[in-house]
Scaffold this active site. Sequence first.
Site, PDB file in Angstrom:
ATOM      1  N   SER A 180       0.859  -1.184   0.000  1.00 32.06           N
ATOM      2  CA  SER A 180       0.000   0.000   0.000  1.00 32.06           C
ATOM      3  C   SER A 180       0.889   1.226   0.000  1.00 32.06           C
ATOM      4  O   SER A 180       2.012   1.203   0.523  1.00 32.06           O
ATOM      5  CB  SER A 180      -0.880   0.005   1.238  1.00 32.06           C
ATOM      6  OG  SER A 180      -1.440   1.290   1.411  1.00 32.06           O
TER       7      SER A 180
ATOM      8  N   TYR B   3      -2.456  -0.093  10.332  1.00 29.75           N
ATOM      9  CA  TYR B   3      -2.393  -0.579   8.948  1.00 29.75           C
ATOM     10  C   TYR B   3      -1.024  -0.266   8.333  1.00 29.75           C
ATOM     11  O   TYR B   3      -0.353  -1.145   7.788  1.00 29.75           O
ATOM     12  CB  TYR B   3      -3.513   0.087   8.144  1.00 29.75           C
ATOM     13  CG  TYR B   3      -3.615  -0.359   6.710  1.00 29.75           C
ATOM     14  CD1 TYR B   3      -4.082  -1.641   6.392  1.00 29.75           C
ATOM     15  CD2 TYR B   3      -3.255   0.484   5.662  1.00 29.75           C
ATOM     16  CE1 TYR B   3      -4.188  -2.052   5.075  1.00 29.75           C
ATOM     17  CE2 TYR B   3      -3.354   0.074   4.335  1.00 29.75           C
ATOM     18  CZ  TYR B   3      -3.828  -1.199   4.052  1.00 29.75           C
ATOM     19  OH  TYR B   3      -3.921  -1.605   2.741  1.00 29.75           O
TER      20      TYR B   3
END
Length: 679
Positions: A556, A569
């Site tokens: 990501s 995250y």
Amino acid sequence: MQSRWSTADAPSDQLELRVYASRLQGAEPSLVQWGGGNTSVKLTEIDYRGDALDVLRVKGSGSDLKTIERQDFSGVRLADIERLRDVAAMTDDEMVEYLTRSLMSPQDSRPSIETLLHGFMPQHWVDHTHADAVVAVTNQPDGEAAVRRVFGARVAVVPWVRPGFNLSKAVIAAWEQDRGVDGVVLVNHGLITAGDEARESYERTIALVTAAEQFIADARGGARRFAGLELPDSERGRVAAVGLAIRGSMPWPVVVEHEGSPEMLEFVARDGLPDVTGRGPATPDHALRTKGWPAVVDASIDADADALHGAVRSAVSGFVERYEQYVARYTTAKTPQLDPFPRVVLVPGLGAFAVGRNAGTARMAHDIYRQTIEVIADAEAVGEYRPVAEPALFDIEYWPLELYKLGLAPPPRPLEGRIALVTGAASGIGRAVARRLAVEGAVVAVADIDAPGAAVVAEEIEGSAGPRVAVAMAMDVADEGAVVSGVEEVVARYGGLDIVVSNAGTAVVSSVESLELADWERSLAVNATGHFLVAREAVRALRRQERGGAMVFVSSKNAFAPGAEFGAYSAAKAAETQLAKVLAIECGGHGIRVNIVNPDAVFSGSKLWSPEVQASRAEAHGVAEDELEDFYAKRNLLGARILPEDVADSVAFLVSDQASKITGTTLTVDGGVASAFPR
Ligand code: ZN
């Protein structure tokens, strides 16, 4: 064998009736397999000039009786065929050329190699099958004598002759000696029946096959009995070890299909297995799909994975050696050797492993060998299994008209024969990647914690790419046991592993200040540890297989440019990214490439962008929730919405041979963002 004829279902249109009666035979695996056998009907048709003429509608080369359709029956002018009755000799090329010119339409596919035998028979309906029972009773040291023992005077007999002009002449000559017979038996090959009605010819086939089956049952002293051997689930590790060893000994990627049924286990437990299976295929044209004989692994029934690995590799190299000697005995300069690798590998205690360049050809080899073991068992029950001798086998395997069938296959796709595992594949990016890899020719394990969702995706892929190209797997990547067993399952099912796309992830939204420990740990478990577990198991399998491999980690932008409230995250994604880079360093020497894709703001079909995540991001950027996707699109240089398919394109590139020199790299798929901040 039971007749499947149903008067209610039989259509009245003659060509439709031909389709119907052909499919009844195609539906019976012990009558024909994968394009074997052919059928015909003689009709009166109107040609392109408006003239009525007699036409033979006969199965075209490359079609299959199981699924045959109207247009698969090529039309050949009967008057042209009749002229050949008085011709003494014709080469294959001359025959093919002649028949091509005799077609009703230039668009018709090449008619069956056995067209002339259909055309020479005077009856309207002709059926030709490669019935197992008939092949078994004729695959004997004296095939003709065996036919007489089984059928008495009910049939005419033709000894083995390669299909084509000469066989057609031999069949009609045999039939004309006694027109009262129910059919013609072709030794080592099959059966021909004919009739003035479709049903008459079909029922003759069923009756003669039943007689052969009865003869075999009598020889055996009753119905066949099995010892009821079972392959327990605990054997999956050894099955996987065999698959990896087979793939490791092939020069190109293959799909391996395993069968460990009670019948197969009993077959591979026979005494003298290499001898009886080494005598040749049930009928020579099987060599095209299974080669002339299988590789038989010489390992004790309880050999461990290491011992099996060595034994499989030596069985494959033994096969290659024998195959090359076989070709050398008969080849001429004109016949280049086909690939010398086995299509079937037999392992005592574990069963049969069929090998193909893709799921479809592995299945064909498997289905054909499944019938072969029946023929061998039946022939041995009657007497001694003795198929055609080696020169005749070579004659068929290297016959241009048989090789023509191989040429009908579409050219291989870029990922043909590759085996892929995609995690988090029930939705979003994972689903798009799984679909894309299948389009490129790979078989795909669709793994997800959402098992029903994975099943839907796998079914979708099979619907468009074909049976057996996808398998759904329930997998929580944070559960070590589930990952170990999942990777083993993929390897056991397809024979190995080439591509791993580690994509499963979960988003946790909270400022660090208010983050619960459990949420932090859950994010670490899925977004970091999950990638570690999948990577570790995959690398173990890839190393054992010794054919390199390609791994892609779906990371990501957060790993490089974190955003507020994404602490759990982003930290985990950073761990994943570092893990991937370290893996690239460790695995490069083994030909295993490891790369990263970095998608940004992919909404469509994504579970990561839950309503909570969307609300949090909308608030952080000061836009309405329904404007969020637009906001992200406008933010990038191209002003583009990033779709899961865009990410799948990049993954497909990174796992392809075009990226064969790329490892340890990160490919960002975000439409281009000039500055990493603000996010
Ligand atoms: Zn045939």
